[in-house]
Design a protein around this motif. Structure first.
Motif, PDB file in Angstrom:
ATOM      1  N   GLY A 121      59.194  60.317  -6.452  1.00  0.00           N
ATOM      2  CA  GLY A 121      58.403  61.736  -5.367  1.00  0.00           C
ATOM      3  C   GLY A 121      59.443  62.615  -5.041  1.00  0.00           C
ATOM      4  O   GLY A 121      60.438  62.438  -4.473  1.00  0.00           O
ATOM      5  N   GLU A 129      56.127  63.754  -1.133  1.00  0.00           N
ATOM      6  CA  GLU A 129      55.629  63.474  -2.463  1.00  0.00           C
ATOM      7  C   GLU A 129      55.622  62.087  -2.918  1.00  0.00           C
ATOM      8  O   GLU A 129      56.784  61.508  -2.706  1.00  0.00           O
ATOM      9  CB  GLU A 129      55.686  64.090  -3.873  1.00  0.00           C
ATOM     10  N   ASN A 130      54.985  61.880  -3.124  1.00  0.00           N
ATOM     11  CA  ASN A 130      54.967  60.216  -2.995  1.00  0.00           C
ATOM     12  C   ASN A 130      55.505  59.619  -5.239  1.00  0.00           C
ATOM     13  O   ASN A 130      55.035  60.813  -5.340  1.00  0.00           O
ATOM     14  CB  ASN A 130      52.947  59.393  -3.547  1.00  0.00           C
ATOM     15  N   ILE A 138      50.750  57.673  -7.348  1.00  0.00           N
ATOM     16  CA  ILE A 138      50.135  56.436  -6.376  1.00  0.00           C
ATOM     17  C   ILE A 138      49.555  57.154  -5.219  1.00  0.00           C
ATOM     18  O   ILE A 138      50.048  58.279  -4.973  1.00  0.00           O
ATOM     19  CB  ILE A 138      51.471  56.350  -5.494  1.00  0.00           C
ATOM     20  N   SER A 139      48.745  56.764  -5.381  1.00  0.00           N
ATOM     21  CA  SER A 139      47.933  57.772  -3.354  1.00  0.00           C
ATOM     22  C   SER A 139      48.351  56.750  -1.998  1.00  0.00           C
ATOM     23  O   SER A 139      48.964  55.807  -2.217  1.00  0.00           O
ATOM     24  CB  SER A 139      46.620  57.526  -4.251  1.00  0.00           C
ATOM     25  N   THR A 141      49.307  56.799   1.688  1.00  0.00           N
ATOM     26  CA  THR A 141      50.465  56.913   2.890  1.00  0.00           C
ATOM     27  C   THR A 141      50.518  55.551   3.435  1.00  0.00           C
ATOM     28  O   THR A 141      50.052  54.756   3.159  1.00  0.00           O
ATOM     29  CB  THR A 141      50.025  58.004   3.775  1.00  0.00           C
ATOM     30  N   CYS A 146      55.452  56.253  -1.429  1.00  0.00           N
ATOM     31  CA  CYS A 146      54.398  56.920  -0.410  1.00  0.00           C
ATOM     32  C   CYS A 146      55.385  57.607  -0.035  1.00  0.00           C
ATOM     33  O   CYS A 146      56.883  57.945   0.669  1.00  0.00           O
ATOM     34  CB  CYS A 146      53.788  56.399   0.484  1.00  0.00           C
ATOM     35  N   GLY A 147      55.428  59.567   0.407  1.00  0.00           N
ATOM     36  CA  GLY A 147      56.079  60.617   1.185  1.00  0.00           C
ATOM     37  C   GLY A 147      55.927  60.094   2.257  1.00  0.00           C
ATOM     38  O   GLY A 147      55.230  58.930   2.879  1.00  0.00           O
ATOM     39  N   GLY A 179      61.419  58.168   2.935  1.00  0.00           N
ATOM     40  CA  GLY A 179      60.381  58.090   2.261  1.00  0.00           C
ATOM     41  C   GLY A 179      60.281  56.180   1.546  1.00  0.00           C
ATOM     42  O   GLY A 179      61.586  55.598   1.993  1.00  0.00           O
ATOM     43  N   GLY A 190      58.971  57.124  -2.810  1.00  0.00           N
ATOM     44  CA  GLY A 190      59.053  58.480  -1.899  1.00  0.00           C
ATOM     45  C   GLY A 190      59.796  59.134  -1.549  1.00  0.00           C
ATOM     46  O   GLY A 190      61.172  59.070  -1.607  1.00  0.00           O
TER      47      GLY A 190
END
Length: 223
Positions: A121, A129-130, A138-139, A141, A146-147, A179, A190
């Protein structure tokens, strides 16, 4: 003040394979007296050994003979020197932090001829950002890949190491909040978040810098 975070380790940008996340960018203006010091800590892009970049990059842990890319370090400017100046030393002295640009996350398995399945990310920006897992962003948090955000991440000033991966995964980028590292052999880390809370006219952008981080301080008016 202008600061750029470092790129995470991975295949070269534009290669179409697993790439490290690009470092972020932050800028802003502040007033300082001639007797007030500034301390700059520039993040580094890690090498191929899986270790994280200087100033908070998370490492990729060796798993079954495979290793991914470490996360890039953030770049920070502070008003006092604590330890070696790395941002993670300021968790209890956040008011001394002026500006931060986040580092990019490391990739999963750079050099894989099968293509891009775990790019790291990008560093922030207000938020990191992820990363990607099997070529899919990736969705969510607060979990693997994840970021970091303005209020949470793996840790203040520090990106996470890869965790529980059967082979290789990327480390998280350093940042205001680092991240999260990846936990799958096809997952990058991330990006870390930036910070502009100590400046006026602050601006940020994610995913700008290739290579090591950078800092520029320009005097615009002198009394």
């Amino acid at each position: 003040m202008e600061v750029w975070g470092a790129e995470g380790y991975g295949d070269p940008q534009g290669s179409g394979t697993s790439m490290g996340g690009l470092g972020g960018y932050s800028e802003g203006v502040t007033s300082r007296s001639s007797n007030q010091s500034l301390f700059v800590c520039v993040g580094s892009r890690p090498g191929s050994d899986g270790k994280g970049g200087f100033n908070g990059g998370g490492q990729s842990l060796l798993q079954n003979g495979h290793i991914g890319g470490g996360g890039g370090g953030c770049t920070s400017i502070v008003s006092s020197l604590i330890g070696d100046g790395q941002l993670k030393n300021y968790e209890s002295a956040k008011t001394n932090v002026i500006i931060v640009a986040g580092g990019g996350g490391g990739s999963d398995d750079y050099g894989n001829p099968q293509g891009d399945d775990g790019t790291g990310g990008a560093g922030g920006g207000l938020n990191g950002e992820n990363a990607y897992n099997l070529g899919t962003l990736i969705s969510g948090t607060g979990t693997y890949g994840c970021g970091g955000t303005q209020s949470s991440g793996f840790a203040f000033g520090q990106g996470g190491s890869s965790k529980d991966a059967p082979y290789d995964a990327g480390g998280g980028g350093g940042g205001w909040y680092g991240g999260y590292g990846g936990n799958d052999s096809s997952m990058g880390g991330g990006g870390g978040s930036g910070y502009i809370g100590g400046v006026n006219k602050g601006k940020t952008d994610a995913g700008i810098k290739v290579g090591n981080g950078k800092a520029i301080i320009s005097i615009t008016k002198y009394n």
